[in-house]
Design a protein around this motif. Structure first.
Motif, PDB file in Angstrom:
ATOM      1  N   THR A   1       0.870  -1.181   0.000  1.00 24.63           N
ATOM      2  CA  THR A   1       0.000   0.000   0.000  1.00 24.63           C
ATOM      3  C   THR A   1       0.902   1.225   0.000  1.00 24.63           C
ATOM      4  N   LEU A   2       0.408   2.309  -0.573  1.00 25.12           N
ATOM      5  CA  LEU A   2       1.227   3.503  -0.758  1.00 25.12           C
ATOM      6  C   LEU A   2       0.831   4.610   0.208  1.00 25.12           C
ATOM      7  N   ALA A   3       1.831   5.374   0.634  1.00 25.18           N
ATOM      8  CA  ALA A   3       1.626   6.468   1.584  1.00 25.18           C
ATOM      9  C   ALA A   3       2.198   7.756   1.000  1.00 25.18           C
ATOM     10  N   PRO A   4       1.478   8.370   0.061  1.00 19.58           N
ATOM     11  CA  PRO A   4       1.988   9.599  -0.561  1.00 19.58           C
ATOM     12  C   PRO A   4       2.023  10.769   0.416  1.00 19.58           C
ATOM     13  N   LYS A   5       2.760  11.781   0.056  1.00 24.14           N
ATOM     14  CA  LYS A   5       2.863  12.991   0.865  1.00 24.14           C
ATOM     15  C   LYS A   5       1.481  13.605   1.090  1.00 24.14           C
ATOM     16  N   LEU A   6       1.248  14.118   2.292  1.00 25.88           N
ATOM     17  CA  LEU A   6      -0.042  14.726   2.606  1.00 25.88           C
ATOM     18  C   LEU A   6      -0.223  16.045   1.874  1.00 25.88           C
ATOM     19  N   GLU A   7      -1.423  16.269   1.363  1.00 30.41           N
ATOM     20  CA  GLU A   7      -1.757  17.530   0.711  1.00 30.41           C
ATOM     21  C   GLU A   7      -2.339  18.483   1.754  1.00 30.41           C
ATOM     22  N   PRO A   8      -1.766  19.687   1.909  1.00 30.07           N
ATOM     23  CA  PRO A   8      -2.271  20.619   2.918  1.00 30.07           C
ATOM     24  C   PRO A   8      -3.759  20.916   2.794  1.00 30.07           C
ATOM     25  N   ARG A   9      -4.276  21.022   1.564  1.00 32.48           N
ATOM     26  CA  ARG A   9      -5.691  21.367   1.390  1.00 32.48           C
ATOM     27  C   ARG A   9      -6.613  20.263   1.906  1.00 32.48           C
ATOM     28  N   GLU A  10      -6.098  19.022   1.974  1.00 26.21           N
ATOM     29  CA  GLU A  10      -6.915  17.926   2.465  1.00 26.21           C
ATOM     30  C   GLU A  10      -6.971  17.882   3.991  1.00 26.21           C
ATOM     31  N   GLY A  11      -6.325  18.863   4.618  1.00 26.42           N
ATOM     32  CA  GLY A  11      -6.425  18.973   6.061  1.00 26.42           C
ATOM     33  C   GLY A  11      -7.728  19.616   6.511  1.00 26.42           C
ATOM     34  N   GLU A  12      -8.515  20.173   5.565  1.00 26.33           N
ATOM     35  CA  GLU A  12      -9.805  20.753   5.955  1.00 26.33           C
ATOM     36  C   GLU A  12     -10.776  19.638   6.312  1.00 26.33           C
ATOM     37  N   LEU A  13     -11.418  19.769   7.459  1.00 29.72           N
ATOM     38  CA  LEU A  13     -12.306  18.737   7.952  1.00 29.72           C
ATOM     39  C   LEU A  13     -13.675  18.848   7.291  1.00 29.72           C
ATOM     40  N   ASP A  14     -14.122  17.753   6.720  1.00 29.67           N
ATOM     41  CA  ASP A  14     -15.415  17.704   6.041  1.00 29.67           C
ATOM     42  C   ASP A  14     -16.433  17.110   7.003  1.00 29.67           C
ATOM     43  N   PRO A  15     -17.364  17.915   7.507  1.00 33.20           N
ATOM     44  CA  PRO A  15     -18.317  17.404   8.497  1.00 33.20           C
ATOM     45  C   PRO A  15     -19.269  16.338   7.958  1.00 33.20           C
ATOM     46  N   ALA A  16     -19.254  16.104   6.649  1.00 28.59           N
ATOM     47  CA  ALA A  16     -20.083  15.027   6.106  1.00 28.59           C
ATOM     48  C   ALA A  16     -19.484  13.659   6.440  1.00 28.59           C
ATOM     49  N   ARG A  17     -18.208  13.638   6.847  1.00 25.46           N
ATOM     50  CA  ARG A  17     -17.550  12.390   7.192  1.00 25.46           C
ATOM     51  C   ARG A  17     -17.828  12.030   8.648  1.00 25.46           C
ATOM     52  N   PRO A  18     -17.686  10.761   9.040  1.00 28.99           N
ATOM     53  CA  PRO A  18     -17.915  10.360  10.429  1.00 28.99           C
ATOM     54  C   PRO A  18     -16.942  11.054  11.388  1.00 28.99           C
ATOM     55  N   ALA A  19     -17.412  11.331  12.594  1.00 28.10           N
ATOM     56  CA  ALA A  19     -16.588  12.029  13.581  1.00 28.10           C
ATOM     57  C   ALA A  19     -15.306  11.254  13.897  1.00 28.10           C
ATOM     58  N   GLU A  20     -15.395   9.949  13.955  1.00 26.14           N
ATOM     59  CA  GLU A  20     -14.220   9.138  14.262  1.00 26.14           C
ATOM     60  C   GLU A  20     -13.146   9.310  13.188  1.00 26.14           C
ATOM     61  N   GLU A  21     -13.574   9.362  11.932  1.00 26.85           N
ATOM     62  CA  GLU A  21     -12.635   9.566  10.828  1.00 26.85           C
ATOM     63  C   GLU A  21     -12.006  10.958  10.908  1.00 26.85           C
ATOM     64  N   LEU A  22     -12.807  11.957  11.254  1.00 25.40           N
ATOM     65  CA  LEU A  22     -12.285  13.324  11.359  1.00 25.40           C
ATOM     66  C   LEU A  22     -11.274  13.450  12.496  1.00 25.40           C
ATOM     67  N   ALA A  23     -11.528  12.786  13.611  1.00 26.04           N
ATOM     68  CA  ALA A  23     -10.585  12.825  14.731  1.00 26.04           C
ATOM     69  C   ALA A  23      -9.252  12.207  14.321  1.00 26.04           C
ATOM     70  N   ARG A  24      -9.298  11.139  13.529  1.00 28.82           N
ATOM     71  CA  ARG A  24      -8.051  10.536  13.041  1.00 28.82           C
ATOM     72  C   ARG A  24      -7.328  11.491  12.103  1.00 28.82           C
ATOM     73  N   ARG A  25      -8.070  12.212  11.277  1.00 31.28           N
ATOM     74  CA  ARG A  25      -7.434  13.164  10.360  1.00 31.28           C
ATOM     75  C   ARG A  25      -6.712  14.265  11.135  1.00 31.28           C
ATOM     76  N   VAL A  26      -7.329  14.723  12.206  1.00 32.75           N
ATOM     77  CA  VAL A  26      -6.663  15.732  13.039  1.00 32.75           C
ATOM     78  C   VAL A  26      -5.344  15.188  13.576  1.00 32.75           C
ATOM     79  N   ARG A  27      -5.366  13.969  14.082  1.00 34.72           N
ATOM     80  CA  ARG A  27      -4.149  13.370  14.623  1.00 34.72           C
ATOM     81  C   ARG A  27      -3.085  13.189  13.537  1.00 34.72           C
ATOM     82  N   ALA A  28      -3.519  12.748  12.351  1.00 33.56           N
ATOM     83  CA  ALA A  28      -2.581  12.477  11.259  1.00 33.56           C
ATOM     84  C   ALA A  28      -1.962  13.749  10.695  1.00 33.56           C
ATOM     85  N   TYR A  29      -2.680  14.860  10.780  1.00 29.57           N
ATOM     86  CA  TYR A  29      -2.199  16.122  10.203  1.00 29.57           C
ATOM     87  C   TYR A  29      -1.526  17.024  11.236  1.00 29.57           C
TER      88      TYR A  29
END
Length: 260
Positions: free
Chosen positions: A150-178
């Protein structure tokens, strides 16, 4: 490594890329072994040939899972229960060499930066323990299974914006990852609000994007659950708790939204 080398009076070179000039400078040193970690460029075949293939790459994932520039962040984003460090034989192909040794660790409720510190320590210990055995020819080379890559490309800064349409658990992981970089954020009243810490909160479902102050903390209704903004950094201001930021907000309306 750099601090230790300078203390020993050794020259330190830090080329942004290994072009012909830099490779020639390295070859002039008549190296016997190459070791690298978190190095984003390919190692020239001429350099690998000069040291007879004696090369070690320390990579912050359990290869073949998460090859690439951002393995720690992608392990968090995917919700992996564990990660680790792989010691592989270095090759010209990125993160594709045979596996020599691995060490595993559970992923806790930690940011990318915090996990990175732990993995750096584990990687150093793994290298120190296994490098003598590698040089003595005592480590077994295990080819990576290409079907498991599996590939782990560089994070895109614009993808750090949290989309409230996604589950809260997924958003919390995005915060941690970014965190700490490139940074997660929301847009509120036209301002970028950096989110440094977030967690999943309970509560009745409502339209995603709804912004409320609940139990003294700012919370956003997500596609599933509520996301509590535990620590934020408003643009141009210092980092503060979500509760402190919420106390400074004025005229919170029932129809407040994120993004807005």
């Amino acid at each position: 490594m750099k601090i230790a080398a300078r203390a020993m009076g050794l020259a330190v070179r830090q080329p942004p890329r290994l072009d012909e000039k830099e490779v020639a400078a390295l070859l002039a040193l008549r190296p016997e072994l190459l070791v690298w970690s978190a190095y984003g460029n390919r190692i020239p075949k001429s350099l690998l040939a000069a040291i007879g293939g004696r090369a070690l790459n320390v990579h912050a994932s359990l290869l073949p899972r998460w090859r690439g520039a951002a393995p720690i962040a992608h392990a968090i984003l995917a919700g992996d229960p564990e990660t680790g460090v792989t010691l592989m034989e270095g090759t010209a192909e990125l993160d594709a060499g045979p596996i020599l040794a691995q060490t595993r660790t559970k992923i806790g409720d930690e940011t990318k930066g915090e996990l990175e510190e732990r993995l750096a320590k584990l990687g150093g210990e793994l290298l120190e323990r296994e490098m003598p055995r590698y040089l003595a020819g005592k480590l077994v080379r295990r080819p990576q299974d290409p079907k498991q890559v599996t590939l782990a490309p560089k994070l895109e800064p614009r993808e750090g914006e949290l989309d409230p349409a996604r589950p809260a658990e997924e958003l919390a992981r995005r915060v941690r990852a970014y965190t700490p970089d490139p940074g997660a954020f929301v847009t509120f009243r036209g301002q970028r609000i950096g989110v440094l810490r977030a967690s999943v909160a309970g509560g009745r479902g409502t339209e995603h994007g709804t912004f409320l102050i609940r139990d003294g903390t700012p919370q956003v209704a997500a596609g599933a659950g509520w996301l509590r903004l535990d620590e934020v950094k408003p643009a141009g201001k210092r980092a503060m708790s979500g509760a402190e930021w919420a106390r400074g907000l004025r005229d919170i309306r029932p129809d407040e939204r994120i993004p807005s």
